[in-house]
Design an enzyme around this catalytic site. Structure first.
Site, PDB file in Angstrom:
ATOM      1  N   ASP A 132       3.425  -0.269  -3.484  1.00  0.00           N
ATOM      2  CA  ASP A 132       2.406   0.302  -4.369  1.00  0.00           C
ATOM      3  C   ASP A 132       2.657  -0.208  -5.793  1.00  0.00           C
ATOM      4  OD1 ASP A 132       4.777   1.708  -4.483  1.00  0.00           O
ATOM      5  OD2 ASP A 132       3.884   3.655  -4.070  1.00  0.00           O
ATOM      6  N   GLU A 187      -0.554   6.844  -6.738  1.00  0.00           N
ATOM      7  CA  GLU A 187      -0.357   8.108  -7.470  1.00  0.00           C
ATOM      8  C   GLU A 187      -1.563   9.032  -7.358  1.00  0.00           C
ATOM      9  OE1 GLU A 187       2.372   9.089  -8.443  1.00  0.00           O
ATOM     10  OE2 GLU A 187       3.636   7.386  -8.977  1.00  0.00           O
TER      11      GLU A 187
END
Ligand SMILES: [Zn+2]
Ligand SMILES: [Zn+2]
Length: 444
Positions: A97, A167
């Site tokens: 990520d 997130e």
């Protein structure tokens, strides 16, 4: 003491020493020559979820520099996919990520971020890599380079996924919706890791079952009837009703949840009203809900709906003006496939040595949208591990009254980037080499 030391030394000579694979040294050399500078740059230039334009372009260029890699951009927004084919064999997905967080960095690092950005919600904020995702993408590139150099040791296909918006727990789903499993080879295995500031630098840890909790973000709008603050009987006070709701929600945790099944409900935001003497006509709550199993998750989400409606009725609101509950984002639990985890945890011991493989312990109810790649009936086996990022000296200093080791998402957050990148990439390379050992049948 002296005798004991001598005996220990003898024992060391008698037992065959643990030998790390030769690519571990190559990955460290790679970090010292180029990848350290790459991390430095990413850390200075963090970007918010779905706004990772610069990061994605740099990662796409980096992956294109790997011989044989086919790179696609803008998958699920800002996502990048690199496909490295090497003959017949299983398909392994390796994911990192790449998003930063709306946090003002106060880590004191020489390359601390001074960046600001307008997020997808339109708010201008400072940005920081406060969760270590910069170390994940550099580790992914290190793994890609190493696997390209070791093509005689594996057969199959590796799909490298640079994912946006972890997130917001939205990026993985966005990439899947944009054809990650249809436009690109669909994996039999999906692998990822996360840096861990609570873990000792150089160690890894992976569950053989639950790795991360589910997470749901819930918006609740509590309608009221506006009135003068001196005449509450002429209105319906949404601050009062929403306050009752905040308290009542905790009853779902303490009175309805099976006590041995973990669960959390946190009201993180409560907004209403403009002035001392005005009863407003609306209150808004933002809630996060965590669970370790889908039954508890469902029970809590349904409970929130029921309790919210009930608070409206309790206060005499008409049926069409009771609080409205909306789940705005969510991710299921991240579960490691048990046989795969046992297999790869053994590979970690062989690769890093037993003392660098720490038994997994879930210490909180953090969540990960990696779950989207392996959930339900996708038939993809997942293995997610954590990589320790804090040196022993920092733990020792904290234990003797020094500064505490900063947590993820803190403005003070830092991990040792070299330890995380080199350990993570070594572990990931070992896992892929094991899953793609030449001569294996394509997994079903
Ligand atoms: Zn995070
Ligand atoms: Zn993270």
């Amino acid at each position: 003491m002296r005798h004991l030391l001598a005996a220990t030394a003898l024992l060391f000579i008698a037992t065959p020493a643990f030998a790390e694979p030769e690519y571990a040294a190559a990955i460290r050399a790679d970090y010292d020559q180029t990848l350290g500078a790459m991390w430095d740059d990413f850390h200075r230039h963090p970007e918010l979820s779905f706004k990772e334009v610069r990061t994605a372009a740099k990662m796409a260029a980096a992956l294109r520099s790997v011989k044989g890699m086919q790179v696609s951009e803008k998958v699920g927004g800002t996502g990048v996919v690199g496909v490295l084919r090497n003959g017949d064999g299983p398909v392994v997905l390796v994911r990192a990520d790449m998003d930063g967080l709306p946090v003002e960095e106060k880590s004191g690092l020489p390359n601390a971020s001074k960046a600001r950005q307008i997020g997808v919600d339109g708010v201008d904020t400072p940005v920081m890599h406060a969760c270590g995702h910069d170390t994940h993408i550099v580790g992914l590139f290190a793994t890609a380079r190493r696997l390209a150099a070791l093509k005689d040791r594996w057969a199959g296909t590796v799909v490298f996924v640079v994912q946006p918006a972890e997130e917001r727990v939205e990026g993985a789903a966005a990439m899947l919706r944009d054809g990650l499993y249809t436009r690109f080879p669909k994996p039999q295995y999906a692998l990822a890791y996360h840096s861990n500031s609570e873990g000792l630098a150089g160690t890894v840890s992976a569950s053989e079952d639950i790795q991360y909790s589910s997470s749901d973000s819930v918006d609740i709008v509590v309608p009221g009837v506006g009135a003068h603050g001196a005449s509450p009987h002429t209105g319906k006070d949404p601050v009062y009703m929403a306050s009752q709701l905040v308290i009542a929600l905790q009853g779902l945790i303490s009175r309805e949840r099976q006590p041995l099944n973990p669960g959390v409900i946190t009201v993180g935001s409560f907004h209403a009203g403009l002035k001392h003497n005005i009863i407003s006509d609306e209150a808004k709550l933002q809630v996060t809900v965590r669970a370790n199993d889908e039954a508890t998750r469902k029970q809590l989400l349904e409970g929130i709906e029921r309790v919210a409606r009930g608070i409206g009725e309790l206060n005499g609101m008409p049926a069409d003006k009771v609080p409205v509950v909306k789940v705005v984002e969510g991710t299921p639990t991240t579960r490691n496939d048990a046989p795969l985890s046992r297999r790869l945890n053994a590979v970690m011991v062989e690769t890093l040595g037993a003392d660098r493989v720490v038994p997994f312990q879930q210490k909180g109810m953090g969540a990960e949208d990696f779950a989207a790649f392996v959930q339900g009936d996708l038939n993809v086996k997942g293995y997610y591990f954590t990589v320790g990022g804090t040196q022993q000296s920092a733990f020792d200093a904290a234990a003797s009254g020094g500064p505490p080791v900063p947590s993820h998402h803190s403005p003070l957050f830092k991990v040792d980037p070299r330890a995380v990148v080199t350990t993570g990439a070594t572990a990931m390379t070992a896992a892929v080499l094991d899953l793609l050992k030449p001569g294996q049948a394509r997994a079903g």
